[in-house]
Write an enzyme that holds these catalytic residues in place. Sequence first.
Site, PDB file in Angstrom:
ATOM      1  N   ASP A 437       0.820  -1.202   0.000  1.00 38.83           N
ATOM      2  CA  ASP A 437       0.000   0.000   0.000  1.00 38.83           C
ATOM      3  C   ASP A 437       0.859   1.259   0.000  1.00 38.83           C
ATOM      4  OD1 ASP A 437      -2.617   1.408   0.503  1.00 38.83           O
ATOM      5  OD2 ASP A 437      -1.593   1.951   2.356  1.00 38.83           O
ATOM      6  N   GLU A 490       1.125  -0.458  -5.183  1.00 35.98           N
ATOM      7  CA  GLU A 490       0.163   0.613  -5.423  1.00 35.98           C
ATOM      8  C   GLU A 490       0.993   1.897  -5.532  1.00 35.98           C
ATOM      9  OE1 GLU A 490      -3.575   3.075  -3.481  1.00 35.98           O
ATOM     10  OE2 GLU A 490      -1.891   2.381  -2.272  1.00 35.98           O
TER      11      GLU A 490
END
Length: 777
Positions: A437, A490
């Site tokens: 993330d 990401e």
Amino acid sequence: MMTQNAPHFHHGDDMALLNGEYFDVFSLLGMHIQESPKDTPTKSTKGKQAETKVTQVKKQLLVRCLLPGALNVDVLSLSDGRKLASLERVNETGLFAGVIGRRVKPFLYKLRVEYPLSVEEIIDPYQFPSLLNQDDAYLFAEGRLEQAYHLLGANWQQNQGVEGVNFCVWAPNARRVSVVGDFNHWDGTRHVMRQHLANGIWEIFIPDVNEQAHYKFELISEHGECIEKSDPYAKAMQAAPGNASLVPLKNNYNWKDKQWLEYRKTQQWHHQPISTYEVHLASWRRKGDEGEQFLNYQDLIEQLIPYVKEMGFTHLQLMPISEYPFDGSWGYQPVGLYAPSHRFGDATGLKAFIDACHKAGLAVVLDWVAAHFPKDPHGLIQFDGTSLYEHQDPRRGEHPDWDTLIYNYGRGEVQSYLLSNACYWLDEFHFDGLRIDAVSSMLYLDYSREPGQWLPNVEGGRENLEAISFLQSLNQRLYQAFPGIVMIAEESTAWPGVTKRVDESGLGFGFKWNMGWMNDSLRYLGRDPIHRSHHHNELTFSLMYCFSEQFILSLSHDEVVHGKGSLLHKVPGDDWQKFACLRAYFGFMWGHPGKKLLFMGNEFGQRDEWSHERSLDWHLLQYAPHQGLQAWVKDLNHLYLSQPSLYCQDTRADKFQWLDCDNHQASVFSFIRYGEAEGEHLIFIVNMTPEVHHGFRIGLPQGCEYRELLNSDSEHYGGSGQGNAGVIFAEDTPYQNMTNSGQITVPPLGCLVLSPSHLASNSAIGLELFGESDEAN
């Protein structure tokens, strides 16, 4: 029994112990050999006593303990329970001491302790030597230890044949560290830990601890402040507000996925289909009269896995499941990075769930948070009273967007903490990969900061060189240690080489989310069809760069929260137009180069914006439009699985060809995806307006009959039924740089997928890697 009066502690020892000021508690407490001089008279050869004496050394075993509140303490042999001595109370603080008569060789013992209301038998932890592996401690400090969770935390071990838990924590600047828990009345004086000055690690081996016992670390900072912290390496944690760490279970899970792991090693996922279903376990579906209960792992085995498999997805991606106190963080602010969340069951249940996924042929990816950590007082923040895991300077150590802290990626012990955590999920739980993330926030020192709010690197730039180095090392190590996994970033900027090899100056990820495609295409989706002709490039621009990285087209949870609305409600028009447009959009997505990811609920047209507080609206599937959209996604997935042209060469520009990318007047997009085999190809025609186009000419690569494999306007999906009766005949008329062409009907807000008839039969063949009858040993 005691043979003499108990020796006293040196002056001030008792207060030093209680105040955390005694440097080496293990040198004072426990069993020690005491040596004392003894004068022995000599005798003359005539048998008369001489006037001279010989000084000899007398050895005795001395036992000391600190047990506040105890009335009496006896020493018992651990082997047979025989009482060997009674210790004398030295003072009112709870210090006891005494010598063992006749014995001079140390032995294992326990203490029988009498309190005002109870009697306890305790195996004294201060009699045991250190279990710290110095080689592991060295690698830990170097940032190269891949299994630090075996070194630190609470681990079941044997010490001199006695089973117990070895508690170990890194706190280099603390004056004292103790284990406190429900096994010692949460008293910080009972189990003061052994300090290793060379590496800042504290440890203590404690027998008589139960599985699932609650514990924390009590630290005295260098300024005398008493701090209570959860274990950074805890493998299970108590729910908030207690937030205690839990001693792990002893049992070893009996995995049955050997066949899957061997299969995984052989996979080159860049050339395989990846269609991912992203799931928030707490809100996918719930149970209870009011939907107030989470599904447990057994429920998920019985409900989630069959659903995902039936829908044709190849991968399941779980939003973060490391323990997090606040439900509203969705797991992205974890405090217990090594502890599976208590919400769905224990570690054994999670392992059984992943095992069942593998048996069904589903890979499982974990959403992993290494970009930041929250400021919860029981967590990593100022762990020993100083900045250990974070930078001290807020210009390096704090995220302004999320009010969280940034890991100090340049510190070896922090690198080992994160590296080991990644290995932990892949090794102990058999996850098939990690999606990391907020990678962009790790790469840039000025991420979401104004001038003056950040510090440049040593070269004067904005790049976080320490984070870059960490990510490169992480990817290299994980791909080497766990063949066949996927590492996904990401990353929302144009950072070059995210999915290039490290030795080619890349970051070493396997895949990167295509955030540019997502932003552009969703902006286009939200436009009124009458205006889409002016924004045609929002769907075509991604083809300018989509071959530069190994991309995943992602429609994640981030796109349906915080006031953004559901995908369905992003689309203008009436209900029919919304569903038709979404079907066409999904058709374009599945035809576009790149792997696929869809957040739960999008596949059937969830109407309300996603909420972590309740289940998806499964009742909507009683209505035909939602059934039709779900059937369309299912058929797209099965087409994707059966057609290598859609997945085998995602990054080869020569395997994609526009037929027409400039038809902005009609907002029609047409392109070809080529496979490896001779003549293998699929044609996609996507109409993003409600107008039907009859006699619409398209170029065809071959002069043969074409089959209409999929038509999103089929009445089966809730469409109007416009189409080509399943067949298109090629004409010997060159068009759009093709040798042949054909006239077709293009349905309103629809997607057509065409294939040469002789190849079309393959489209019904799904990819079934593992069946329910397979037994992996």
